[in-house]
Design an enzyme around this catalytic site. Sequence first.
Site, PDB file in Angstrom:
ATOM      1  CG  ASN A  53       0.130  -0.716 -34.242  1.00 55.07           C
ATOM      2  OD1 ASN A  53       0.938   0.198 -34.427  1.00 55.07           O
ATOM      3  ND2 ASN A  53      -1.175  -0.499 -34.177  1.00 55.07           N
ATOM      4  CG  HIS A  79      -4.555   1.657 -31.556  1.00 55.03           C
ATOM      5  ND1 HIS A  79      -4.707   2.311 -32.754  1.00 55.03           N
ATOM      6  CD2 HIS A  79      -5.692   1.863 -30.860  1.00 55.03           C
ATOM      7  CE1 HIS A  79      -5.912   2.879 -32.781  1.00 55.03           C
ATOM      8  NE2 HIS A  79      -6.530   2.617 -31.648  1.00 55.03           N
ATOM      9  CB  SER A  95      -3.615  -1.589 -26.816  1.00 60.14           C
ATOM     10  OG  SER A  95      -4.754  -1.116 -26.131  1.00 60.14           O
ATOM     11  CG  ASP A 112      -6.026  -0.265 -34.911  1.00 54.58           C
ATOM     12  OD1 ASP A 112      -4.813  -0.469 -35.051  1.00 54.58           O
ATOM     13  OD2 ASP A 112      -6.564   0.809 -35.216  1.00 54.58           O
TER      14      ASP A 112
END
Length: 191
Positions: free
Chosen positions: A106, A108, A135, A144
Site C-alpha cells: 500500500n 499511504h 510511505s 497502516d
Amino acid sequence: MAKLPLVALISGRGSNLKAIIDAADPLIEIRAVISNRPQAPGLLYAQQAGIATQIIDHKTFKSRLEFDTALQTAIDHYQPKLVILAGFMRILSPDFIKHYRGCLLNIHPSLLPAFKGLHTHQRVLQSNMKEHGTSVHFVTEELDSGPVIIQARVPVLPDDDEDSLAARVLQEEHRIYPQAIHWFAQGRLKT
Ligand code: NHR
Ligand code: GAR
C-alpha cells in the site's frame, strides 16, 4: 526473466497507477486493475494502456466479508504474485490480508507510523507539523501498520492548504511507488 504478474486495486483518480504504468518497468506485468467504485477515473488509464479492468462495487454486497471474498476471487483469477493498493479506500478483512501475506503493498500519504488512517493532509496541517510525506508498506491486518519499505519527506510550507500539500506529497508518491515495486520484482523485499 519472467515478468512479475501484478494486480492493482484502486478507488479513484489513479495517478499512482498512472505513474506505475508510465514507469514501464520491464520486470512487471500489470495483469488487471480492479476498482470498488464504478466511476473511478483511474480505470481510464488502465483501459488506455490495454490493461484488463474490473469493477467490484462494494455497495452491491451485504457485508464486508462478501465483498472481500468476491474481490479475492477476482484477483486470483489473474494469478498475481504482487497485489498493490493504489488509492484503494476499503479496509480489508484479516482473511483477505492473510491470503496475500507478503505480497500486498500500500502507499499511504503520511510518514508512518505518524498519521495512520484517513484525511492525513488536513490532520498534518492542523497539528502544525513542519514535515510530511508518504510511505510504501506491506499491508498487514492492523491498518497502516505493516513494515515500511520506503518513505519520502516533503516540507510543510507556511501558505500550504490541503491541496498544495497533497500535490507535493503526490509527486513523491509517483517516484517511490514504482521504486518499491521494482525492488519487489527484483526479489529484494521480504517480510
Ligand atoms: N486493510 C488492512 N487490513 N490493512 C491496511 O493497512 C489497509 C487496508 C485497507 C486499505 C489503505 C489505507 C490508507 O493508506 C489500506 C490499508 C481506507 C481506510 C478507511 O477507513 C483507512 C485506511 C486506508 C484505506 N476506509 C473506510 C472503510 O470503512 C471507507 C472510506 C471510503 O470509502 O471513502 O473501509 O490510508
Ligand atoms: C494517494 O495520495 C494515496 O496515498 C492516498 O490516496 C491518494 C490516491 O491518489 N491513499 C489513501 O489515502 C488510502 N487511504 P491516486 O488515486 O491518484 O493514486
